[in-house]
Scaffold this active site. Structure first.
Site, PDB file in Angstrom:
ATOM      1  N   CYS A  38       0.821  -1.211   0.000  1.00 24.60           N
ATOM      2  CA  CYS A  38       0.000   0.000   0.000  1.00 24.60           C
ATOM      3  C   CYS A  38       0.856   1.263   0.000  1.00 24.60           C
ATOM      4  O   CYS A  38       0.450   2.293  -0.515  1.00 24.60           O
ATOM      5  CB  CYS A  38      -0.940   0.001   1.199  1.00 24.60           C
ATOM      6  SG  CYS A  38      -0.107   0.248   2.776  1.00 24.60           S
ATOM      7  N   CYS A  43      -1.021  -1.708   5.652  1.00 24.07           N
ATOM      8  CA  CYS A  43      -1.215  -3.137   5.403  1.00 24.07           C
ATOM      9  C   CYS A  43      -0.218  -4.038   6.116  1.00 24.07           C
ATOM     10  O   CYS A  43      -0.468  -5.227   6.254  1.00 24.07           O
ATOM     11  CB  CYS A  43      -1.179  -3.417   3.909  1.00 24.07           C
ATOM     12  SG  CYS A  43       0.478  -3.373   3.217  1.00 24.07           S
ATOM     13  N   VAL A 323       3.609  12.000  19.084  1.00 20.33           N
ATOM     14  CA  VAL A 323       2.521  12.824  19.597  1.00 20.33           C
ATOM     15  C   VAL A 323       2.511  14.155  18.836  1.00 20.33           C
ATOM     16  O   VAL A 323       1.482  14.614  18.326  1.00 20.33           O
ATOM     17  CB  VAL A 323       2.737  13.082  21.105  1.00 20.33           C
ATOM     18  CG1 VAL A 323       1.742  14.082  21.634  1.00 20.33           C
ATOM     19  CG2 VAL A 323       2.676  11.775  21.871  1.00 20.33           C
ATOM     20  N   GLU A1228     -14.710 -20.268  -4.666  1.00 22.82           N
ATOM     21  CA  GLU A1228     -15.680 -19.208  -4.914  1.00 22.82           C
ATOM     22  C   GLU A1228     -17.012 -19.351  -4.188  1.00 22.82           C
ATOM     23  O   GLU A1228     -17.503 -18.382  -3.620  1.00 22.82           O
ATOM     24  CB  GLU A1228     -15.909 -19.096  -6.423  1.00 22.82           C
ATOM     25  CG  GLU A1228     -14.615 -18.724  -7.131  1.00 22.82           C
ATOM     26  CD  GLU A1228     -14.811 -18.310  -8.554  1.00 22.82           C
ATOM     27  OE1 GLU A1228     -15.225 -19.181  -9.333  1.00 22.82           O
ATOM     28  OE2 GLU A1228     -14.581 -17.148  -8.901  1.00 22.82           O
TER      29      GLU A1228
HETATM   30  C1  LIG Z   1      -1.014   3.180   9.865  1.00 18.80           C
HETATM   31  C2  LIG Z   1      -1.374   4.442  10.575  1.00 18.80           C
HETATM   32  C3  LIG Z   1      -2.466   4.454  11.419  1.00 18.80           C
HETATM   33  C4  LIG Z   1      -2.825   5.630  12.081  1.00 18.80           C
HETATM   34  N1  LIG Z   1      -3.925   5.620  12.868  1.00 18.80           N
HETATM   35  C5  LIG Z   1      -4.282   6.757  13.496  1.00 18.80           C
HETATM   36  C6  LIG Z   1      -5.423   6.792  14.337  1.00 18.80           C
HETATM   37  O1  LIG Z   1      -6.117   5.796  14.497  1.00 18.80           O
HETATM   38  N2  LIG Z   1      -5.742   7.958  14.953  1.00 18.80           N
HETATM   39  C7  LIG Z   1      -4.973   9.086  14.806  1.00 18.80           C
HETATM   40  O2  LIG Z   1      -5.284  10.117  15.396  1.00 18.80           O
HETATM   41  N3  LIG Z   1      -3.897   9.086  14.005  1.00 18.80           N
HETATM   42  C8  LIG Z   1      -3.539   7.961  13.356  1.00 18.80           C
HETATM   43  N4  LIG Z   1      -2.440   7.975  12.540  1.00 18.80           N
HETATM   44  C9  LIG Z   1      -1.667   9.200  12.381  1.00 18.80           C
HETATM   45  C10 LIG Z   1      -0.412   9.125  13.226  1.00 18.80           C
HETATM   46  O3  LIG Z   1      -0.737   9.302  14.560  1.00 18.80           O
HETATM   47  C11 LIG Z   1       0.526  10.208  12.729  1.00 18.80           C
HETATM   48  O4  LIG Z   1       0.917   9.869  11.414  1.00 18.80           O
HETATM   49  C12 LIG Z   1       1.753  10.286  13.579  1.00 18.80           C
HETATM   50  O5  LIG Z   1       1.470  10.560  14.891  1.00 18.80           O
HETATM   51  C13 LIG Z   1       2.659  11.382  13.048  1.00 18.80           C
HETATM   52  O6  LIG Z   1       3.856  11.343  13.765  1.00 18.80           O
HETATM   53  P1  LIG Z   1       5.254  11.230  13.049  1.00 18.80           P
HETATM   54  O7  LIG Z   1       6.279  11.280  14.091  1.00 18.80           O
HETATM   55  O8  LIG Z   1       5.321  10.075  12.143  1.00 18.80           O
HETATM   56  O9  LIG Z   1       5.215  12.575  12.216  1.00 18.80           O
HETATM   57  P2  LIG Z   1       5.921  12.914  10.874  1.00 18.80           P
HETATM   58  O10 LIG Z   1       5.274  12.171   9.758  1.00 18.80           O
HETATM   59  O11 LIG Z   1       7.378  12.794  11.003  1.00 18.80           O
HETATM   60  O12 LIG Z   1       5.497  14.443  10.779  1.00 18.80           O
HETATM   61  C14 LIG Z   1       4.168  14.823  10.464  1.00 18.80           C
HETATM   62  C15 LIG Z   1       4.125  16.322  10.173  1.00 18.80           C
HETATM   63  O13 LIG Z   1       4.362  17.051  11.367  1.00 18.80           O
HETATM   64  C16 LIG Z   1       5.564  17.832  11.286  1.00 18.80           C
HETATM   65  N5  LIG Z   1       6.160  17.707  12.604  1.00 18.80           N
HETATM   66  C17 LIG Z   1       6.398  16.567  13.283  1.00 18.80           C
HETATM   67  N6  LIG Z   1       6.796  16.833  14.534  1.00 18.80           N
HETATM   68  C18 LIG Z   1       6.824  18.185  14.643  1.00 18.80           C
HETATM   69  C19 LIG Z   1       7.116  19.067  15.695  1.00 18.80           C
HETATM   70  N7  LIG Z   1       7.464  18.617  16.899  1.00 18.80           N
HETATM   71  N8  LIG Z   1       7.031  20.388  15.469  1.00 18.80           N
HETATM   72  C20 LIG Z   1       6.680  20.863  14.259  1.00 18.80           C
HETATM   73  N9  LIG Z   1       6.356  20.060  13.230  1.00 18.80           N
HETATM   74  C21 LIG Z   1       6.427  18.750  13.429  1.00 18.80           C
HETATM   75  C22 LIG Z   1       6.328  17.255  10.132  1.00 18.80           C
HETATM   76  O14 LIG Z   1       7.109  18.216   9.499  1.00 18.80           O
HETATM   77  C23 LIG Z   1       5.203  16.783   9.229  1.00 18.80           C
HETATM   78  O15 LIG Z   1       4.694  17.835   8.482  1.00 18.80           O
HETATM   79  C24 LIG Z   1      -2.063   6.807  11.883  1.00 18.80           C
HETATM   80  C25 LIG Z   1      -0.966   6.799  11.013  1.00 18.80           C
HETATM   81  C26 LIG Z   1      -0.616   5.635  10.363  1.00 18.80           C
HETATM   82  C27 LIG Z   1       0.548   5.644   9.428  1.00 18.80           C
HETATM   83  S1  FES Z   2       3.349  -1.342   2.227  1.00 18.41           S
HETATM   84 FE1  FES Z   2       3.949  -0.488   4.091  1.00 18.41          FE
HETATM   85  S2  FES Z   2       2.210  -0.716   5.289  1.00 18.41           S
HETATM   86 FE2  FES Z   2       1.531  -1.332   3.344  1.00 18.41          FE
END
Ligand SMILES: Cc1cc2nc3c(=O)[nH]c(=O)nc-3n(C[C@H](O)[C@H](O)[C@H](O)COP(=O)(O)OP(=O)(O)OC[C@H]3O[C@@H](n4cnc5c(N)ncnc54)[C@H](O)[C@@H]3O)c2cc1C
Ligand code: FES
Ligand code: FES
Length: 1300
Positions: A38, A43, A323, A1228
């Site tokens: 995906c 996935c 967070v 099926e």
């Molecule tokens: C499979 C999957 C399931 C999810 N399920 C849920 C769910 O059920 N409920 C829900 O609420 N969310 C859900 N999410 C969202 C998830 O919580 C966010 O993608 C995640 O918390 C983002 O954090 P990260 O560290 O990966 O951020 P990043 O992807 O690294 O950053 C996200 C954005 O924030 C900016 N950024 C990050 N940290 C800071 C900071 N401290 N200050 C300024 N800018 C900043 C980055 O530049 C970017 O633009 C899901 C995501 C995925 C991939």
């Molecule tokens: S290919 Fe990464 S979660 Fe689906």
């Protein structure tokens, strides 16, 4: 940068910081077990275990990451373990992999490595804990943790039950009795023997391997640079500040702050930034501090760690998302975050840094302000301390804090956005006279409902503050809430979302409300005393809502198979061939074949408009994007412009001047990497012109108006049965011209369409394709290239899931690669990204059905007429088979007379193709909907109407003619009765009535449905060669799609050759190797579809063995007699619906399936369960919508919801009968049985509506009630009543006054 993969060290000097871990592993290491499916974290196919050393604690942290989202630079200094590292064929398989194979938990195998790594990580982490020593052979994992370990992983083949069993087999608290069919032990063996047969596991050895050299090399804050790109990992706030100040840029494209990078899973990123700043190493951002005033959580702390710190169990684990990342997404991009809502309800503060300036804001203000500047950083959040306290010094009563969170989402777990979420905090105390509960204060937050950001319902809070809770107060609060929760224009299901808010507030507050018992029937009366507040937990009186709600995951399962020794080893439930190498990720799929040197990659540019002239293609940048070699289009085709040729018609490879539909192929962009090709296709701007073109046809109604139909050859059009007019004349009642509609469904094979074309000497070409139809692909390529057939060679080793989607839709993909490779004389490959795949796939046929039915007063139907308009899309594909397939299933009941008019409407939409049980699943729905309609018209029980309309042997003859078989072979009536007894159908029906009487907010329904499947066999070739050393090589026309074809073929070969073999047949099975389909080696392999390829291939192999053995004539005659027949299955299904949210839970499924003479009951069981769960997806979950131009808008895991392990039946019982009458396919027909989930849901909804009608004081019956497909949560809730809470409260108020 340096990292280790398995035990291999990698030092990298030139890394593009936008490279993901997946790209690195798949293209620069030999480890291909991380699969791309995906690309959005949804996935789990790409899961890898990351081990990270913490020098301060001198500890190694092990956790899984979605390698498709994780940036390579962010794992500098880490050790990576993929499925090959967990175990492999050279060093030995891990017990996880062996158990996955032995529990039959791998079919196509594409999801299996990811599943194994997810479980491995759970084992490693559980075994690190100081929990008590588990029993020998088990880990410290619990059953619930074992099941949840794979909750973020999708599997489209197995239906999850066997996967859950393989996981649970490691759990310390597992009851061995609960583990399902496997190849390790036999029924009845003691637990001790069972344990001794399981591949042994020693929890003391569970650990990932963290290398010493990385500990030494680990430098926090290493900065990386490559070709003008930079990756910075500041280690202090000062460093971060100076990095942010550096650079002129203010726009969001030149610099990116990252933590987990999981945000790109939702907001796909198509830019490469110049500078990346990783926040993880700044101490202030990565620590959690607790003191008396509250808890401060650094913004880079992962959500999982934050949850742990708050000591809350939570199911949501977004794999390393932080967070801060979540809140920033909510603030800047209006991400419908769950986190923001929860934090809002507890008065959270946020700490922002802009330049040198630090600022503390309330989360509410933060969310409401304009998007945060790209150079501002969220440093931390602070949750103030909340404690229950004395109301006042003189009071006897303490105040209590109540806190609850709520979320309604299409699926309980995994990446699924909420329809609405809510979090409530309330401070309550008992009334001084002990007659009720006072709500001193409350904080009510709602989000994700189509609002810019989460909000507090302040007016409701103010209204409730200080009030003693009563029904009227609750009603008033809800009336105010109605005016607040109003989704923005354009939000889907707005009324549903508003009703959820009301439902949740009601669920939170109503247990605190006191009502007279005569009104509440023992409910709403649980909390009128100080005692309650003092001593017990909040949800004491909560059964109405879900305290005793079924658990999220699988509860139990039973599999009964009757294997036969007669044709040993045919009929034995042996393990699937290749399952262990699938589990270790060593099985080679097309995209795993290493790229030949000079290889190019392609991506389709498709039309976004229906019926539009293509004037030209440009790129947004003006010049050819990075890495692009060129664009191939219709003018580059050396032969005929064909993308797919079959006996039923042709379709062009590329639009010739006019694109016919949104999703039609216009051109093929070729670049040095798949990423560059995809980015370029995305940057392409197509210039359209619609002048002098007719408007497109986008519905079956328009097609009828404009007489736009595809032809059905007469030999494929079935015959009518009996005389409709006479049948109607016999009827006591008639329903005339009732309508039904059905939508489409997407295949969601885990491996998207893919091919690799390699030019060969002398004008030849070899193409590797993931296809169900090597023969047709071969023919199409030859025709398109203008080459003789023998110049083309098509090879298919295995397919990562097909379900019909790779029958014909794979052909243009292979042909496009072949055309490009032929023109450029370089290898060309393509792996479609999920979005493009979903847009082009077409999917299942949508249709509109109009029916008239006549019936007697006892429910016996005497005549049925159907007018069916099938939306076939633009090209013929295999749509011509639809009438025959539909009528085959429509005949499952005795309708007296059956008349039909079925039209294939040609529309300007992508051509629909066969999807598992094509036409049959729709017909199954139609028949049951008609039976339900008849039953409700007569106010009869649906089951009795079903029973009275089951075929007798005589009517069977009328409907199925010569295929009806012998009377003894008609096992359906006996299965129908057996099912009723074995699953206590009548007893359970009574229990459900009782449940429904006593439960207001949850209703249950049960249903029993039959299915009858007509089996048609197609000839397919086979070749058996015995080598000098006695090993055997077998080739068959069919392709291994995960359906167990190779396993069955091996069994049949061993059986066929057993007479010339001295050793045992087991040994012989081991000597057989089935090899990939190769169209120059074995011609006329046809198409692997229709569930019968295994049977036909086995028959071909048997005949080959016959020639070799010349002895099995008697059996041959016997099997030949059984070539065409019908088979039967029935099913009982019990569901529960939640009236507040519309959520449906499948509580129990009982299937009895007559497999005739099963070639391998374990494989057939997997097919039955897998197909059934895919059917649940069709009937309950999967929406495949398009925009007004017909362009598919559900284009990934965030918007398209296939079942996950938490959506399958909680009790899943399957019995396979081996009646021995004939060989029946299992791939099926079981899909059609899933209609029962829909029927049982309908039964539960009817119960809910009876209650609603009684509250409304109305008496009208619910005859024409229709439940759409899929019956998603909003659909179910709407039928149950969006205003059911208001109705109930009004009724309660009126009746309370009455009783006073
Ligand atoms: C499979 C999957 C399931 C999810 N399920 C849920 C769910 O059920 N409920 C829900 O609420 N969310 C859900 N999410 C969202 C998830 O919580 C966010 O993608 C995640 O918390 C983002 O954090 P990260 O560290 O990966 O951020 P990043 O992807 O690294 O950053 C996200 C954005 O924030 C900016 N950024 C990050 N940290 C800071 C900071 N401290 N200050 C300024 N800018 C900043 C980055 O530049 C970017 O633009 C899901 C995501 C995925 C991939
Ligand atoms: S290919 Fe990464 S979660 Fe689906
Ligand atoms: S085995 Fe899970 S997707 Fe095929």
């Amino acid at each position: 940068m340096a990292l280790q993969v398995q035990v291999e060290k990698f030092e990298l000097y030139d890394v593009d910081p936008s490279t993901t871990l997946l790209e690195f592993l798949r293209s620069q290491t030999p480890f291909k077990s991380v699969k791309l499916s995906c690309g959005e974290g949804g996935c789990g196919a790409c899961v890898a275990l990351l081990s990270k050393y913490d020098p301060v604690l001198d500890q190694v942290e092990d956790f899984t990451v979605n390698s498709c989202l994780t940036l390579l630079c962010s794992v500098n200094g880490c050790s990576i373990t993929t499925a090959e590292g967990v175990g492999n064929s050279k060093d030995g398989f891990h017990p996880i992999q062996k158990r996955f194979a032995g529990f039959h938990a791998s079919q196509c195998g594409f999801c299996t490595p990811g599943m194994c790594v997810s479980l491995y990580s759970a084992l490693v982490n559980a075994d690190k804990t100081n929990r008590p020593e588990p029993r020998r052979g088990f880990s410290k994992l619990t059953v619930s943790e074992a099941e949840k370990s794979i909750a973020g992983n999708l599997c489209r083949c197995t239906g999850y039950r066997p996967i859950a069993d393989a996981c649970k087999s490691f759990a310390a608290d597992v009851d061995m009795e609960d583990l399902g069919l496997n190849s390790f032990w036999k029924k009845g063996e003691s637990d001790e023997v069972r344990l001794s047969r399981l591949p042994s596991y020693n929890h003391n050895n569970a650990s990932s391997n963290f290398p010493e050299f990385l500990k030494k090399e680990l430098k926090a804050g290493a900065n990386l640079a490559s070709k003008g790109y930079h990756w910075y990992s500041p280690v202090s706030l000062e460093q971060l500040q100076s990095l942010l100040q550096g650079g002129e840029e203010n726009d969001e494209t030149s610099m990116k702050i990252v933590v987990g990078n999981t945000g790109t899973g939702y907001y796909k990123e198509l830019v490469v930034y110049e500078r990346y700043i990783d926040l993880k190493y700044v101490p202030e951002l990565s620590t959690i501090r607790k003191d008396q005033t509250g808890i401060e959580i650094g913004a880079a702390v992962t959500i999982s760690k934050a949850i742990k710190a708050l000591k809350e169990e939570n199911d949501y684990d977004p794999h390393r998302g932080s967070v801060g990342g979540n809140l920033i997404m909510a603030q800047r991009k209006q991400f419908p975050s769950d986190m923001a809502t929860i934090l809002l309800s507890v008065g959270t503060l946020v700490n922002i840094m802009t330049g040198q300036k630090h600022e503390e804001l309330t989360l509410e203000d933060f969310l409401g302000m304009p998007p945060l500047h790209p150079k501002s950083v969220l440093l931390s959040i602070k949750i103030p301390c909340w404690v229950s306290r004395k109301k006042d010094v003189s009071s006897e009563t303490d105040t209590k804090l109540l806190f609850e969170t709520y979320r309604a989402a299409p699926r309980p777990l995994g990446n699924t956005l909420s329809y609405l979420n809510a979090a409530f905090l309330a401070e309550v105390s008992a009334c001084s006279d002990s007659t009720g509960v006072v709500l001193n204060n409350c904080w009510l937050a709602f989000g994700a409902y189509g609002t810019k950001h989460a909000i507090r319902a302040r007016k409701v809070e103010e209204f409730l503050a200080g009030k003693t809770l009563s029904v009227s107060v609750l009603y008033e609060a809800i009336k105010i809430l109605e005016t607040i929760i109003v989704p923005e224009d354009g939000t889907s299901s707005p009324a549903y979302r508003s009703s959820l808010a009301i439902g949740f507030l009601f669920e939170f507050l109503s247990p605190l409300v006191d009502t007279p018992p005569e009104i509440s029937n023992g409910w709403l009366n649980g909390c009128n005393s100080t005692e309650w507040l003092m001593g017990s937990k909040f949800k004491q009186n909560y059964d109405q809502f879900g305290e005793t709600k079924p658990p999220t995951l699988l509860l139990s399962a039973k599999q009964v198979i009757h294997s036969s020794k007669e044709y040993h080893p045919v009929g034995e439930p042996i393990q699937k061939t290749g399952a262990t190498i699938q589990a270790s990720g060593e099985a080679v799929y097309v995209d795993d074949i290493p790229s030949p040197s000079n290889c190019l990659h392609g991506a389709f540019i498709y039309s976004t408009e229906p019926l539009a002239r293509v004037k030209g293609i440009k790129f947004k940048s003006g010049s050819l994007p990075n890495g692009v070699t060129g664009i191939i289009s219709v003018k580059d085709i050396p032969g005929k412009n064909v993308g797919c040729v079959t006996g039923l018609g042709e379709e062009p490879l590329y639009a010739d001047e006019v694109a016919q539909c949104a999703g039609d192929r216009i051109a093929f962009v070729v670049a040095d990497t798949q990423k560059h090709a995809d980015l370029a296709a995305n940057l392409a701007v197509v210039d359209y012109d619609k002048e002098n073109l007719e408007p497109p046809i986008l519905s079956v109604e328009e097609a009828v108006e404009r007489c736009s139909f595809l032809e059905v050859p007469p030999f494929l059009y079935p015959e009518q049965v009996g005389n409709f007019s006479e049948g109607m004349a016999e009827a006591d009642h008639q329903i005339l011209s009732a309508e039904l509609k059905l939508g489409s469904q997407y295949y969601f094979y885990m491996e998207t369409q893919t091919a690799l074309a390699v030019p060969d000497e002398d004008n030849c070409i070899v193409v590797y394709s993931s296809t169900q139809s090597p023969e047709y692909t071969h023919d199409t390529i030859a025709k398109c290239l203008g080459l003789p057939g023998h110049n083309v060679r098509l090879i298919t080793r295995r397919v990562g899931g097909g379900f019909g989607g790779k029958a014909l839709k794979s052909i243009p993909v292979a042909t496009a690669c072949a055309v490009a490779a032929y023109k450029l004389q370089r290898p060309v490959r393509m792996y479609l990204n999920r979005k493009t795949d979903m847009i082009m796939a077409g999917g299942r046929h949508p249709m509109k059905i109009t029916y008239s039915v006549g019936f007697k007063s006892n429910g016996k139907i005497t005549a049925l007429k159907l007018d069916i308009l099938i939306d076939a899309g633009i090209y013929p594909d295999v749509s011509a088979i639809m009438p025959e397939h539909m009528v085959g299933t429509l005949r499952k009941y005795d309708w007296g007379a059956l008349s039909f008019d079925i039209k294939l409407c040609k529309t300007n939409l992508p051509s629909r193709s066969a999807m598992r049980a094509p036409g049959e699943i729709q017909a199954s729905f139609i028949t049951e909907a008609i039976i339900e309609h008849v039953a409700s018209t007569l106010s009869l029980d649906v089951d009795s109407v079903r029973t009275i309309n089951l075929h007798t042997y005589n009517s069977l003859g009328l409907f199925y003619k010569n295929n009806a078989g012998e009377p003894l072979e008609y096992t359906l009536p006996s299965i129908w009765d057996k099912l009723a007894t074995s699953s206590s159908f009548y007893h359970r029906t009574e229990m459900i009535k009782q449940f429904n009487r006593t439960h207001k907010w949850r209703k249950r329904g049960i249903s029993r449905v039959p299915t009858v499947h007509e089996v048609g066999m197609r000839p397919t070739p086979g070749k058996v060669s015995i080598l000098k050393d006695g090993t055997i090589v077998v080739e068959v026309g069919g392709v291994e799609l995960g359906q167990g074809l190779w396993t069955k073929v091996k069994q049949m070969t061993a059986y066929g050759l057993s007479l010339v073999q001295c050793g045992g047949t087991e040994e012989l099975v081991e000597r057989v190797r089935v090899i990939q389909a190769d169209t120059l080696s074995l011609i006329q392999g046809g198409m692997t579809a229709g569930s019968t390829t295994s049977e036909a291939s086995c028959e071909a192999v048997r005949l080959c063995c016959n020639v070799l053995v010349e002895r099995l004539t008697a059996l041959k005659e016997r099997l030949l007699e059984q070539m065409k027949s019908i088979d039967w299955e029935t099913l009982i299904l019990q569901v529960e619906i939640n009236l507040l949210t519309g959520e449906t839970t499948t509580l129990r499924t009982d299937i009895i399936y007559d497999c005739g003479q099963s070639l391998n009951p374990a494989v057939d069981l997997g097919q039955i369960e897998g197909a059934y769960v895919q059917g649940i997806g069709f009937f309950m979950l999967e929406e495949y919508p398009t925009n007004s131009d017909g362009l598919v808008t559900a284009n990934g895991t965030w918007s398209y919801k296939i079942p996950t392990v938490d959506t399958i039946p909680k009790q899943f019982n399957v019995e396979i009968l081996n009646s021995g009458h004939h060989q029946n396919p299992s791939g099926e027909p079981p899909l059609t049985l899933a209609v029962s989930v829909h029927c049982a849901t309908m039964a539960a909804i009817k119960e809910a509506r009876k209650q609603l009608i009684s509250w409304s004081g109305k008496k009208e019956p619910d005859i024409a009630l229709q439940l759409e497909v899929p019956a998603t949560m909003p659909v179910v809730k709407e039928l149950c009543g969006l205003d059911t809470i208001q109705k109930f409260l009004q009724w309660t108020i009126v009746n309370t006054i009455g009783t006073k």
